[in-house]
Scaffold this motif. Sequence first.
Motif, PDB file in Angstrom:
ATOM      1  N   ALA A   1       6.282 -14.620   6.980  1.00  0.00           N
ATOM      2  CA  ALA A   1       7.098 -13.455   7.320  1.00  0.00           C
ATOM      3  C   ALA A   1       8.132 -13.174   6.236  1.00  0.00           C
ATOM      4  N   GLU A   2       8.719 -14.222   5.680  1.00  0.00           N
ATOM      5  CA  GLU A   2       9.694 -14.041   4.599  1.00  0.00           C
ATOM      6  C   GLU A   2       9.035 -13.420   3.374  1.00  0.00           C
ATOM      7  N   ALA A   3       7.810 -13.860   3.060  1.00  0.00           N
ATOM      8  CA  ALA A   3       7.095 -13.287   1.914  1.00  0.00           C
ATOM      9  C   ALA A   3       6.773 -11.822   2.162  1.00  0.00           C
ATOM     10  N   VAL A   4       6.396 -11.493   3.376  1.00  0.00           N
ATOM     11  CA  VAL A   4       6.110 -10.095   3.713  1.00  0.00           C
ATOM     12  C   VAL A   4       7.382  -9.262   3.610  1.00  0.00           C
ATOM     13  N   ALA A   5       8.484  -9.779   4.150  1.00  0.00           N
ATOM     14  CA  ALA A   5       9.745  -9.042   4.108  1.00  0.00           C
ATOM     15  C   ALA A   5      10.186  -8.797   2.665  1.00  0.00           C
ATOM     16  N   ALA A   6      10.011  -9.798   1.799  1.00  0.00           N
ATOM     17  CA  ALA A   6      10.373  -9.632   0.389  1.00  0.00           C
ATOM     18  C   ALA A   6       9.513  -8.556  -0.262  1.00  0.00           C
ATOM     19  N   HIS A   7       8.220  -8.554   0.078  1.00  0.00           N
ATOM     20  CA  HIS A   7       7.307  -7.544  -0.472  1.00  0.00           C
ATOM     21  C   HIS A   7       7.696  -6.151   0.016  1.00  0.00           C
ATOM     22  N   VAL A   8       8.031  -6.036   1.284  1.00  0.00           N
ATOM     23  CA  VAL A   8       8.430  -4.743   1.843  1.00  0.00           C
ATOM     24  C   VAL A   8       9.676  -4.219   1.133  1.00  0.00           C
ATOM     25  N   ARG A   9      10.643  -5.099   0.905  1.00  0.00           N
ATOM     26  CA  ARG A   9      11.867  -4.666   0.225  1.00  0.00           C
ATOM     27  C   ARG A   9      11.579  -4.224  -1.211  1.00  0.00           C
ATOM     28  N   ALA A  10      10.624  -4.907  -1.860  1.00  0.00           N
ATOM     29  CA  ALA A  10      10.325  -4.582  -3.251  1.00  0.00           C
ATOM     30  C   ALA A  10       9.495  -3.320  -3.390  1.00  0.00           C
ATOM     31  N   ILE A  11       8.577  -3.098  -2.449  1.00  0.00           N
ATOM     32  CA  ILE A  11       7.605  -2.001  -2.560  1.00  0.00           C
ATOM     33  C   ILE A  11       7.997  -0.791  -1.720  1.00  0.00           C
ATOM     34  N   GLY A  12       8.692  -1.054  -0.628  1.00  0.00           N
ATOM     35  CA  GLY A  12       9.043   0.041   0.279  1.00  0.00           C
ATOM     36  C   GLY A  12       7.949   0.411   1.253  1.00  0.00           C
ATOM     37  N   ASP A  13       6.959  -0.459   1.403  1.00  0.00           N
ATOM     38  CA  ASP A  13       5.857  -0.210   2.338  1.00  0.00           C
ATOM     39  C   ASP A  13       6.116  -1.007   3.614  1.00  0.00           C
ATOM     40  N   PRO A  14       6.387  -0.381   4.752  1.00  0.00           N
ATOM     41  CA  PRO A  14       6.702  -1.107   5.989  1.00  0.00           C
ATOM     42  C   PRO A  14       5.455  -1.704   6.639  1.00  0.00           C
ATOM     43  N   LEU A  15       4.947  -2.757   6.050  1.00  0.00           N
ATOM     44  CA  LEU A  15       3.664  -3.336   6.470  1.00  0.00           C
ATOM     45  C   LEU A  15       3.623  -3.620   7.969  1.00  0.00           C
ATOM     46  N   PRO A  16       2.568  -3.172   8.666  1.00  0.00           N
ATOM     47  CA  PRO A  16       2.396  -3.536  10.074  1.00  0.00           C
ATOM     48  C   PRO A  16       1.807  -4.941  10.187  1.00  0.00           C
TER      49      PRO A  16
END
Length: 317
Positions: A53-68
């Motif tokens: 979840a932390e890796a996903v959250a970091a990716h979302v912050r970097a890319i701006g894609d709110p991954l489901p």
Amino acid sequence: MVSTLREAEYFAAGGVTDLIYGVGIAPAKLGRVSALRSRGVDLVIILDSVEQAEAVAAHVRAIGDPLPVFIEVDADGHRSGVSPGDAETLVAIGRCLTSGGATLRGVLLHAGDSYRLNDGVALAAAAEAERLAAVTAAGALRSAGLPCPVVSIGSTPTARYARDLTGITEVRAGVFMFGDLYQAGVGSVAMGDIALSVLASVIGHQRRKGWIIIDAGWMALSRDRGTAKQTCDQSYGVVCDLSGRPYDDLIVADANQEHGVVALRSGFDAALPELPVGSRVRILPNHACATGAQHDCYHVLDAAGRIGAIWPRINGW
């Protein structure tokens, strides 16, 4: 639901936009996930740990894609997932995702332990246990004020034997379409319902040994020997005539890379069928997924046994 991102990419190219990547996400794959989503694909990923979840959250912050995201829940101790009763971990994962900008889509389960059963009463009980695990996990998230719009369950046996789906929003039916010998052993399908077979040719005989040699070994049939754990061990597959009717007690008893050894089951001394060199037989597989993965397409037969369509397969990752 897809097993690989390559499958997701193929279906996306064909216009399918509602997909679940059904393997716990590795951080290195998040770029490919977002690339697909940028093409309008609603691709949902699954995970079962705060670290993911932390890796996903970091990716979302970097890319701006709110991954489901689905949180994977362990229905029965069979594989991965968070225990449905571990509200602390479920909520920690959910909060990590939502605070990081990801979209918590819900929970997802797979009752894989049902594959070890072969009794309708026990399978119905497994289906109910799966349902209860799912609604318990969903309740823990909702009680913490977290969203859980989707409650997704699925395995072929429990999809067949579920009697109550209260609280469930989605059922994924697994290998329901094809069937295989393992599912026949479980009782999810009848032998005559199995829709997948490998067409092979007789290439020789070892008559003193009671063997017929075919040109389909484990490269064609797969190494899957799952039925060895069941009441009836089907070895590497059941041998049928061209119409798909099984020969009595005739199996692929052994397999090398490109050679299959057809023989009667151990303890049976009936005469082998007359199958001269060049004869063709159909082999029903133990595991449709593993056998299908050995080939690059499906030849779809019509009611007269003619090839009516060819469906390409997507192999690789």
